[in-house]
Each structure stands twice: as C-alpha cells, then as structure tokens.
Design an enzyme around this catalytic site. Structure first.
Site, PDB file in Angstrom:
ATOM      1  N   SER A  42      -7.473   5.381   0.037  1.00  0.00           N
ATOM      2  CA  SER A  42      -7.775   4.116  -0.639  1.00  0.00           C
ATOM      3  C   SER A  42      -9.237   3.737  -0.414  1.00  0.00           C
ATOM      4  CB  SER A  42      -6.889   3.002  -0.088  1.00  0.00           C
ATOM      5  OG  SER A  42      -5.525   3.317  -0.225  1.00  0.00           O
TER       6      SER A  42
ATOM      7  N   ASP B  76       0.814  -1.215   0.000  1.00  0.00           N
ATOM      8  CA  ASP B  76       0.000   0.000   0.000  1.00  0.00           C
ATOM      9  C   ASP B  76       0.848   1.267   0.000  1.00  0.00           C
ATOM     10  OD1 ASP B  76      -2.557   1.264   0.050  1.00  0.00           O
ATOM     11  OD2 ASP B  76      -2.322   1.683   2.182  1.00  0.00           O
TER      12      ASP B  76
ATOM     13  N   GLN C 202      -5.661  -1.506  -6.865  1.00  0.00           N
ATOM     14  CA  GLN C 202      -6.277  -0.624  -5.881  1.00  0.00           C
ATOM     15  C   GLN C 202      -6.997   0.515  -6.588  1.00  0.00           C
ATOM     16  OE1 GLN C 202      -4.267   2.544  -3.079  1.00  0.00           O
ATOM     17  NE2 GLN C 202      -4.206   0.586  -1.985  1.00  0.00           N
TER      18      GLN C 202
END
Length: 317
Positions: A252, A230, A302
């Site tokens: 996110s 991430d 993502q």
C-alpha cells in the site's frame, strides 16, 4: 474513549455468548502511553511478507489520535501514507501532533516511527455532531446474508480437498489457513476462491471483527474498522489479471477513509470493493462498508504498488 455509543440494533450480527473480548481491542489496538501524545504499539499478526500489516498501523495511529481529542467529537476522515516498510521485530512509536482544535473540527497528525525514522504518517479529522437536513446515499447491493454463506476457513478446506488443485495454489491456501487473522470473512462469490480466472475488478464480502467489542465508543469501532479496511482491499486490482500475471511485489502507498454513520465493527458489514484503474505499476481501489440495515457506514480508497511477472502455466496434479 467513551460516548457516544455505537448502534445497539439495526445493524444486526448478534453478540457472541460470554465476554469473549476481541483481540483487536485487548491487544492489537491497546497502546502503551509513554508520555503526553506519545504511545507504543505492539504486533499481533504478521503477514507472510514479513512486513507489518498496514491496517494495524492505521488502527493504532487512529487510537493514538483519538486519545488527544475530547469525548464528544468523532472522527470523520483519515488520510494516510505508508512511507517505509514496518519492522515486525520491534514496536512502533506513535507521535501525535495537535494540529488544530476548533469549535467544529479538530485535526490530529500522527507519525509512526521505527529505528528513528517515520514508517507512516496520517492526518485524522474529528467533528462535533452537526445534524443537517441535507442527506443522501447510494443503495446497498442486494447480496445473500452472511448466515447463508460459508466461512473463509470452510472454503479453504473445500479447495484443499480438490484433487485437481494445482500445487502452487495448494501452498498458497495452506499459508492463508495458517494465518491467525483477528477478523471473520464470508465471500459473496465463494467460487472465486477455488477458480483461477480473470474476473471483473470487483468483489464483495461480509466482514467483522472476531470476538466481542460491544456498544462501547464509536471511536474504538472506527479504529477497528481502519484495521479491517486494509484486508484484501488492494487485491481487487489483481482480479482481471490473475491468469496472466503473478504478483512479485505489492504494498500500500496510501489509504483514506471517510466515516459516515455509527456502526459496530463486531457485527457483519458488507465490504464492496472495486478497482477503476491500474497502470504504471500501481493500482487504485475504492470501497464501501455497509451496515446490514442498508446504511452506508464508511467509504475507503487506496493506491498501492503492484509489480508482477508472467504467470507460469502448470498442468493439474
């Protein structure tokens, strides 16, 4: 979590001397059991946004899920939604639901809760090892090895020494330098850090966990990789726009991972990131984590919210 083990060689990267255990294992991903399938996680690094780092929540959730399956099955996919901002002032409770336990595949659902409300939900799927003659993968990009590239701290220091650096970028770089992030990064294109320019929505960097994890259990390396995956991922979508727009809000929305081959998260892996689309105040990014020997270890995707305002041009100091 124990066997099978992560690969001892082939990936390269070298072990640090002594038993300098990675803080990602000893602290960040070390959950406190409260009851069957109920765990408490605490925080190590808080971003400047004052929200919890999404990678930390993903890694801790996967640790909780992995504790509810047998030792002989491994995670092969993870699908997550971030539904509320995390509060860095209180711990996170992780509730595991044993959705299905099958002969080949098992599914675990995890809910992360703060103040009585879910902040994150995910499903992790685990699989018994099943060899197959059907195999293929893309080829790893050809890039300089990490030993030939400066580390992130050195690059930031070089940028801060530039007398022509604009003050707003100097402030941002100082904030980055002050972060105690438990991972190491080496940019494949170091010039991108010091020059504000519109770029293709692609970036590559070498990454690994700080400290020593060891061969250990591949499940733990997958949990560490969830944390790592991430970091700086969504920012790939900003690269074509950074001269014209300044980020006002970026978080996110969801994150997915597919685990293809054993790896060690404390050895260098190449993170290849690209953003095929952005629009509607959202950006989509895709990534691949490659072992040094050319094996594709992990694929990621993502989507996130990205709200911007016009970039204000300043004269150089």
């Amino acid at each position: 979590m124990s066997s099978p083990q992560a690969p001892e060689d082939g990936q390269g990267g070298g072990d640090p001397p002594g038993d300098l255990r990675s803080v990602l294992v000893t602290s960040v991903l070390n959950l406190e059991p409260l009851d069957e399938d109920l765990f408490r996680g605490r925080h190590y690094w808080i971003p400047t946004t004052k929200r919890l780092f999404g990678g930390q929540i993903m890694g801790q959730a996967l640790v909780a899920a992995a504790k509810s399956v047998s030792e002989d099955i491994q995670v092969h996919s993870l699908h997550c939604y971030f539904v509320r901002a995390g509060d860095p002032k209180v711990p996170v409770l992780y509730q595991v639901e044993r959705t299905r336990t099958g002969a080949s595949f098992s599914v675990r659902s995890v809910k992360a809760v703060q103040h009585g409300r879910p902040i994150f939900i995910c499903q992790a799927s685990f699989q018994q090892a099943q060899p197959s003659p059907l195999q293929h993968q893309f080829s790893m990009p050809t890039v300089p090895p990490p030993e030939e590239l400066p580390d992130y701290e050195t690059l930031i220091d070089q940028c801060l020494r530039d007398p022509n650096l604009q003050e707003k970028y100097r402030v941002g770089l100082n904030r980055i330098a002050a972060k105690d992030v438990p991972i190491e990064i080496k940019l494949v294109n170091p010039s991108s850090l010091s020059q504000l320019q519109n770029m293709e929505p692609k970036q590559m960097f070498w990454v690994r966990a700080k400290g020593y994890i060891g061969e250990g259990d591949i499940k733990m390396h997958c949990c560490v990789a969830a944390y790592i995956s991430d970091f700086a991922f969504l920012s790939t979508a900003l690269l074509p726009h950074q001269c014209k727009h300044k980020v006002h809000f970026m978080v996110s929305l969801d994150h997915s991972m597919w685990f293809h081959a054993p790896f060690r998260a404390d050895h260098w892996m190449l993170y290849e990131c690209e953003s095929p689309w952005a629009g509607g105040s959202r950006g989509l990014v895709r990534g691949q984590l490659w072992r040094r020997d050319g094996v594709l270890a992990i694929s990621c995707a993502q989507e996130g919210v990205i709200r911007v305002k016009p970039q204000v041009t300043e004269s150089k100091l």
